[in-house]
Design a protein around this motif. Structure first.
Motif, mmCIF file in Angstrom:
data_model
loop_
_atom_site.group_PDB
_atom_site.id
_atom_site.type_symbol
_atom_site.label_atom_id
_atom_site.label_comp_id
_atom_site.label_asym_id
_atom_site.label_seq_id
_atom_site.Cartn_x
_atom_site.Cartn_y
_atom_site.Cartn_z
ATOM 1 N N MET A 196 0.851 -1.195 0.000
ATOM 2 C CA MET A 196 0.000 0.000 0.000
ATOM 3 C C MET A 196 0.881 1.238 0.000
ATOM 4 O O MET A 196 2.002 1.208 0.503
ATOM 5 N N ASP A 197 0.371 2.292 -0.552
ATOM 6 C CA ASP A 197 1.074 3.570 -0.556
ATOM 7 C C ASP A 197 0.966 4.167 0.851
ATOM 8 O O ASP A 197 -0.113 4.152 1.450
ATOM 9 N N ASP A 198 2.049 4.689 1.371
ATOM 10 C CA ASP A 198 2.057 5.242 2.734
ATOM 11 C C ASP A 198 0.986 6.303 2.957
ATOM 12 O O ASP A 198 0.443 6.404 4.049
ATOM 13 N N LYS A 199 0.676 7.071 1.943
ATOM 14 C CA LYS A 199 -0.314 8.132 2.138
ATOM 15 C C LYS A 199 -1.753 7.613 2.125
ATOM 16 O O LYS A 199 -2.657 8.304 2.558
ATOM 17 N N ASP A 200 -1.958 6.370 1.676
ATOM 18 C CA ASP A 200 -3.319 5.840 1.594
ATOM 19 C C ASP A 200 -3.836 5.291 2.919
ATOM 20 O O ASP A 200 -5.039 5.308 3.164
ATOM 21 N N GLY A 201 -2.956 4.790 3.776
ATOM 22 C CA GLY A 201 -3.391 4.252 5.063
ATOM 23 C C GLY A 201 -4.167 5.256 5.902
ATOM 24 O O GLY A 201 -5.293 4.964 6.325
ATOM 25 N N PRO A 202 -3.630 6.445 6.117
ATOM 26 C CA PRO A 202 -4.367 7.440 6.909
ATOM 27 C C PRO A 202 -5.673 7.888 6.243
ATOM 28 O O PRO A 202 -6.667 8.126 6.928
ATOM 29 N N VAL A 203 -5.670 7.963 4.922
ATOM 30 C CA VAL A 203 -6.881 8.366 4.194
ATOM 31 C C VAL A 203 -7.977 7.326 4.387
ATOM 32 O O VAL A 203 -9.126 7.646 4.696
ATOM 33 N N LEU A 204 -7.607 6.060 4.198
ATOM 34 C CA LEU A 204 -8.582 4.992 4.366
ATOM 35 C C LEU A 204 -9.053 4.914 5.815
ATOM 36 O O LEU A 204 -10.250 4.794 6.078
ATOM 37 N N ALA A 205 -8.126 4.998 6.761
ATOM 38 C CA ALA A 205 -8.482 4.910 8.180
ATOM 39 C C ALA A 205 -9.435 6.026 8.586
ATOM 40 O O ALA A 205 -10.411 5.783 9.307
ATOM 41 N N GLU A 206 -9.173 7.231 8.118
ATOM 42 C CA GLU A 206 -10.054 8.349 8.480
ATOM 43 C C GLU A 206 -11.472 8.128 7.963
ATOM 44 O O GLU A 206 -12.446 8.296 8.703
ATOM 45 N N ALA A 207 -11.605 7.734 6.708
ATOM 46 C CA ALA A 207 -12.939 7.492 6.135
ATOM 47 C C ALA A 207 -13.603 6.292 6.811
ATOM 48 O O ALA A 207 -14.811 6.315 7.085
ATOM 49 N N PHE A 208 -12.830 5.252 7.087
ATOM 50 C CA PHE A 208 -13.356 4.056 7.746
ATOM 51 C C PHE A 208 -13.930 4.401 9.122
ATOM 52 O O PHE A 208 -15.075 4.091 9.429
ATOM 53 N N TYR A 209 -13.128 5.043 9.941
ATOM 54 C CA TYR A 209 -13.572 5.349 11.303
ATOM 55 C C TYR A 209 -14.631 6.445 11.342
ATOM 56 O O TYR A 209 -15.467 6.461 12.246
ATOM 57 N N LYS A 210 -14.632 7.309 10.384
ATOM 58 C CA LYS A 210 -15.691 8.327 10.301
ATOM 59 C C LYS A 210 -17.042 7.628 10.137
ATOM 60 O O LYS A 210 -18.030 7.992 10.781
ATOM 61 N N HIS A 211 -17.081 6.607 9.283
ATOM 62 C CA HIS A 211 -18.323 5.860 9.094
ATOM 63 C C HIS A 211 -18.653 5.032 10.340
ATOM 64 O O HIS A 211 -19.806 5.011 10.787
ATOM 65 N N MET A 212 -17.662 4.364 10.895
ATOM 66 C CA MET A 212 -17.897 3.515 12.060
ATOM 67 C C MET A 212 -18.394 4.319 13.274
ATOM 68 O O MET A 212 -19.208 3.825 14.042
ATOM 69 N N LEU A 213 -17.906 5.550 13.410
ATOM 70 C CA LEU A 213 -18.254 6.368 14.576
ATOM 71 C C LEU A 213 -19.341 7.403 14.295
ATOM 72 O O LEU A 213 -19.567 8.291 15.121
ATOM 73 N N ARG A 214 -20.002 7.289 13.170
ATOM 74 C CA ARG A 214 -20.982 8.301 12.755
ATOM 75 C C ARG A 214 -22.133 8.483 13.749
ATOM 76 O O ARG A 214 -22.721 9.552 13.828
ATOM 77 N N ASN A 215 -22.460 7.461 14.543
ATOM 78 C CA ASN A 215 -23.553 7.556 15.515
ATOM 79 C C ASN A 215 -23.048 7.749 16.944
ATOM 80 O O ASN A 215 -23.828 7.695 17.875
ATOM 81 N N GLY A 216 -21.734 7.938 17.087
ATOM 82 C CA GLY A 216 -21.144 8.106 18.411
ATOM 83 C C GLY A 216 -20.398 6.858 18.852
ATOM 84 O O GLY A 216 -20.655 5.758 18.366
ATOM 85 N N VAL A 217 -19.483 7.036 19.772
ATOM 86 C CA VAL A 217 -18.621 5.950 20.230
ATOM 87 C C VAL A 217 -19.434 4.813 20.845
ATOM 88 O O VAL A 217 -19.140 3.639 20.630
ATOM 89 N N ASP A 248 -20.999 -2.902 10.587
ATOM 90 C CA ASP A 248 -20.803 -1.805 9.630
ATOM 91 C C ASP A 248 -19.396 -1.774 9.044
ATOM 92 O O ASP A 248 -19.104 -0.974 8.157
ATOM 93 N N SER A 249 -18.502 -2.626 9.521
ATOM 94 C CA SER A 249 -17.103 -2.530 9.118
ATOM 95 C C SER A 249 -16.873 -2.846 7.638
ATOM 96 O O SER A 249 -16.052 -2.197 6.996
ATOM 97 N N ALA A 250 -17.581 -3.810 7.086
ATOM 98 C CA ALA A 250 -17.422 -4.114 5.659
ATOM 99 C C ALA A 250 -17.894 -2.933 4.816
ATOM 100 O O ALA A 250 -17.239 -2.540 3.843
#
Length: 109
Positions: free
Chosen positions: A51-72, A79-81
């Motif tokens: 993976m490209d080093d710059k893609d990990g943080p991008v993917l993680a941010e979008a992933f966790y934004k969706h996972m945490l959209r309703n609060g911790v 919802d992870s898939a």
């Protein structure tokens, strides 16, 4: 593989080849992501190749934004898939080349 982690739910493996089975002896192959499943993790995010080093943080941010959209307190492992799908879809929409966003996969529930 003998570790049984009863409370293990999500493993986010933002590292190269974490879900790849690369061996010349296919009967002796176990990827890091598969090992996490054997240990009890119900849902794993990994990569199939470098993976490209710059893609990990991008993917993680979008992933966790969706996972945490309703609060911790209201995170749903199921919802992870969809979170991986939406994150890679956003990368695709941003013009990230095919080989960079297709490396990310989801295993489990």
């Amino acid at each position: 593989m003998q570790a049984k982690l009863s409370n293990a739910e999500l493993a986010f493996l933002a590292a190269c080849h974490s879900a790849a089975a690369e061996s010349k002896a296919p009967n002796e192959v176990l990827s890091l992501a598969a090992a996490m499943q054997f240990c009890g993790f119900k849902s794993i995010v990994g990569t199939l190749w470098t993976m490209d080093d710059k893609d990990g943080p991008v993917l993680a941010e979008a992933f966790y934004k969706h996972m945490l959209r309703n609060g911790v307190g209201k995170v749903n492992l199921l919802d992870s898939a969809q979170a991986v799908h939406l994150a890679t879809k956003a990368m695709r929409g941003a013009g990230v080349p095919f080989h960079r966003w297709t490396t990310f996969i989801h295993l489990g529930v």
